[in-house]
Design a protein around this motif. Structure first.
Motif, PDB file in Angstrom:
ATOM      1  N   ASP A  54       0.078   6.729  41.786  1.00 42.90           N
ATOM      2  CA  ASP A  54       1.206   6.442  42.672  1.00 42.90           C
ATOM      3  C   ASP A  54       1.734   5.021  42.447  1.00 42.90           C
ATOM      4  N   GLU A  72       5.441  11.304  43.823  1.00 43.62           N
ATOM      5  CA  GLU A  72       6.343  12.293  44.390  1.00 43.62           C
ATOM      6  C   GLU A  72       7.163  12.975  43.285  1.00 43.62           C
ATOM      7  N   SER A 121      -1.667  17.030  47.496  1.00 40.55           N
ATOM      8  CA  SER A 121      -0.425  17.420  46.816  1.00 40.55           C
ATOM      9  C   SER A 121       0.655  17.755  47.846  1.00 40.55           C
ATOM     10  N   MET A 141       1.539  14.227  49.623  1.00 40.73           N
ATOM     11  CA  MET A 141       2.166  13.199  48.792  1.00 40.73           C
ATOM     12  C   MET A 141       3.297  13.748  47.919  1.00 40.73           C
ATOM     13  N   GLY A 142       3.526  15.060  48.006  1.00 37.71           N
ATOM     14  CA  GLY A 142       4.690  15.637  47.355  1.00 37.71           C
ATOM     15  C   GLY A 142       4.611  15.757  45.852  1.00 37.71           C
ATOM     16  N   PHE A 143       3.440  16.092  45.344  1.00 38.53           N
ATOM     17  CA  PHE A 143       3.353  16.345  43.901  1.00 38.53           C
ATOM     18  C   PHE A 143       2.835  17.768  43.669  1.00 38.53           C
TER      19      PHE A 143
END
Lengths: 316, 432
Positions: free
Chosen positions: B160, B166, B191, B194-196
């Motif tokens: 990050d 993201e 995931s 944190m938007g991955f």
């Protein structure tokens, strides 16, 4: 779901054709190496009817002997020659100590003997060379290293030079064995033993000599396999378990057929790569661990003698 | 008459032998080491076992043991096989073991119920069951100095901080066993938070030197970063395949079992740039390691080659021994006893304080992050740092990266509750 099985993989193949070519090449190389391992099994099975469970550890032991000698200051080519000598001594010892006392015994007993042999060879290997992973002396043996890219279909296919060398050497080795079996006196004697032990004995062929020769040939095949696989990754005892995949190759190709070992190896090598890359995701990945055995199981159901094995005729 | 004499002789022998055994047990700290010097994973097991054993040998030679009592480390060969590991536990549990170090997540999972009942601690240092970090649920299991879950959170923090997470795709290549699957729950949870996106590439143990398919899939999926939970020969093979696939090595991070000298030596200069997590010092530039060299290696009492002392896994094994030795000292102080039991050792582990000052006293200044134990926290939550292969050796690349405890702790608590949900007789503990 049906689309994921019957449509999307083929769309992906068409969309990224370089990936398809790369997958087929990777499968071809892996299949060649499986075929080499299977070849070691076939040689011994043809001549003595023994399924040599120790073939995998012989691959590791031969490679470890080679890199171990080199690590102790022996020049690479001399180390290679000495290793071939070690495999010859191993073959003669196995014939004298393991096989000769068990002549005429049930096949299951001979199989158990080779399981014991594998444990013994593993123990000796770990004692002599330790359990650490070793690096194969690829360039020292004059084998090529490096990578060449083939730019095609707006993408690339990568060829490791050692993979190309593995394929070439495997072809030469199979051709050499084919000539040996068909054109030499020992080769013909070996085929006679494979066809009928009693008949071969009656015309004066020495079973003991043939067995020692065939175990030695299998040891040399193990050495070549160990060098090639060790050059692609490294030399460790984990290589032993890869050899078990040869069992599936043998079921496909037949336990007594050299062409069968080659074709079976290629079918499994290419098949498992294609299946994992294009269909593996549907099953959570990791299908390579079982694909070969499931394929072998299907063959056992429909053609138990394998593609090239002798037809099984049972009289009732 | 003859039978009577024989019976008396046998009885006398048994009493004498029993007495000797009891005396021997009373005069030593007995530590079984479930190691593996053979099999496919020996490349990692050997240096770890060497570092572990050498530190205790150094304490015996230099200080006469710990608190005047010598340490006896007994290795039991597991071959990284869970069944053999459990057999090792059964073979050694009667010798008053102070603590078990299984060096295998599979073995750890297999013996947690037995060791909890026997009141003998397990120190699965940075491996094993991550949920065991919840001390109230797992009174006799410790994962100091941190767990796989928190390590994963630290690695994601690093990613990050180096380009953001993201919208990115993370590839996760792992040994398809309990060990490799262990951090998947936290990867899934993070995931979402944190938007991955993440995609897994399992590698079967028997195919760890045959990873062609996995890396073809990497090429197909095109992840932005790769994270590896590998072990043994799998690691070097993966790095070689990454090189062949042209995956950028400075975006490929191994966990702390995928970043040893044994992993990258076979790759050599081609592996330059590959990253991995670590939590223990590198090299021999520490007074304690100098003592190990002086009292153990130079004296011919080590199984390690002199040039392997200070390697990543050697030092990891040594750090494992340091934590145990310190817990023994703390337990001796708190109980007032010289000779300890497993229950005493639990007290030592829960009250351990290996901070910077204490590490300096031990001759290991800067060797690891602070480790402060407690009844509630059997995990430690210590930071990890990222190291990078420079072509010939490992270099420390970052400062310590703290784990995302605020996210992982609730997940660990849920997992601990899930573990005992179907075990009505499970005995936890209450912490004040």
């Amino acid at each position: 779901m049906l689309s994921e099985i019957f449509v999307e993989p083929f769309v992906l193949m068409a969309d990224i054709p370089d990936l398809l070519l790369q997958t087929i090449w990777e499968g071809f190389v892996a299949g060649t190496l499986y075929a080499l391992i299977a070849l070691g099994f076939v040689l011994i099975f043809k001549a003595s009817g023994v399924f040599n469970f120790a073939q995998g550890i012989m691959v590791v032991f031969a490679a470890l002997t080679l890199v171990g000698l080199y690590a102790n200051g022996v020049p690479a080519w001399l180390a290679l020659i000495i290793t071939i000598g070690v495999m010859a001594i191993l073959a003669i010892s196995i014939e004298r100590v393991v096989l000769r006392p068990l002549v005429g015994q049930n096949e299951a007993i001979l199989l158990m003997a080779t399981i014991g042999l594998s444990l013994f060879v593993r123990g000796v290997g770990e004692t002599l060379f330790g359990g650490e992973t070793k690096t194969m002396i690829t360039s020292e043996l004059g084998l090529p290293t490096g990578i060449t890219d083939w730019n095609v279909f707006d993408g690339r296919v990568t060829f490791q030079h050692i993979d190309i060398a593995a394929v070439v050497i495997a072809v030469l080795m199979v051709a050499g064995l084919a000539v040996f079996f068909s054109k030499t006196r020992i080769g013909r004697a070996l085929r006679a033993v494979a066809d009928d032990h009693q008949a071969a004995l009656s015309v004066g062929i020495s079973l003991h000599q043939i067995w020692a020769i065939v175990w030695f040939a299998s040891g040399v095949v193990a050495l070549v396999t160990g060098i090639m696989w060790g050059a692609r990754s490294d030399v460790s005892f984990a290589l032993e378990v890869i050899a078990l995949k040869a069992l599936a190759v043998l079921i496909l190709g037949g336990f007594t057929s050299i062409p069968g070992a080659i074709v079976g190896g290629l079918i499994i090598g290419i098949g498992e790569k294609l299946f994992e890359v294009y269909w593996g995701g549907l099953l959570g990945g990791g299908t390579e661990a079982w694909f070969a055995y499931v394929l072998a199981l299907i063959f056992l159901l429909f053609r138990p003698q394998g593609l090239f094995g002798e037809r099984i005729i049972e009289r009732v | 008459m003859k039978f009577r004499s024989l019976a008396i002789a046998l009885a006398a022998t048994a009493i004498t032998a029993g007495g000797l055994a009891a005396t021997a047990q009373a005069q030593e700290h007995y530590i079984p080491n479930l190691s593996y010097r053979t099999g496919p994973y020996a490349g990692g097991g050997i240096p770890f076992a060497n570092g572990f054993g050498d530190y205790f040998t150094m304490l015996n030679e230099r200080d006469g043991g710990i608190g005047g009592v010598p340490v006896r480390v007994e290795e039991c060969e597991t071959g990284y096989n869970s069944q053999k590991g459990i057999e090792c536990y059964e073979a050694t549990k009667g010798n008053n073991p102070l603590v078990y170090t299984p060096l295998s997540t599979g073995i750890t999972l297999g013996i947690i119920p037995q060791t909890t009942q026997a009141k003998t601690p397990i120190l699965s240092m940075g491996y094993g069951l991550s949920a065991a970090g919840i001390g109230e649920t797992f009174p006799y299991t410790f994962t100091y100095p941190t767990s796989y879950w928190n390590q994963m959170s630290s690695i994601l923090k690093y990613i990050d901080a180096n380009g953001g997470l993201e919208g990115k795709k993370i590839g996760y290549i792992y040994l398809d066993a309990g060990y490799g699957k262990e951090p998947i729950p936290v990867l899934e949870a993070l995931s979402e938070q944190m938007g991955f996106e993440w995609v897994g590439f399992p590698v079967a143990g028997k195919d760890m030197q045959n990873q062609g398919s996995q890396w073809l899939n990497v090429r197909k999926e095109r992840p932005d970063w790769m994270i590896m939970w590998g072990w043994g020969a799998m690691n070097a093979t993966a790095v070689k395949e990454a090189i062949k696939t042209r995956f950028p090595l400075d975006r490929f991070i191994g966990n702390w079992w995928a970043g040893a000298n044994a992993d990258l030596d076979p790759v050599g200069p081609d592996g330059k740039g590959y990253l991995s997590a670590n939590f223990s010092g590198i090299g021999t530039d520490f007074p304690a390691l100098k003592d190990v060299q002086k009292y153990v290696v130079d004296a011919g009492k080590s199984q390690a080659d002199a040039d392997k002392v200070g390697d990543v896994l050697y030092n990891r094994g040594l750090y494992n021994a340091v934590i145990i030795a310190e817990a023994i000292r703390v337990a001796q102080e708190m109980t007032g006893k010289k000779e300890l039991t497993g229950a005493d050792m639990k007290i030592g582990l829960e009250n351990i304080k290996l901070d910077g000052a204490r590490l300096e006293e031990l001759g290991l200044a800067g060797f690891a992050g602070d480790l402060i134990g407690s009844c509630k926290d059997h995990e430690g939550g210590s930071p990890v740092f990222i190291q990078q292969w420079n072509g010939t050796e490992w270099e420390r690349k970052t400062d310590p990266i703290e784990p995302m405890l605020e996210i992982t702790r609730p997940l660990l608590e849920d997992a601990a509750a899930g573990y005992i949900a179907d075990k009505p007789d499970w005995k936890g503990q209450t912490c004040s």
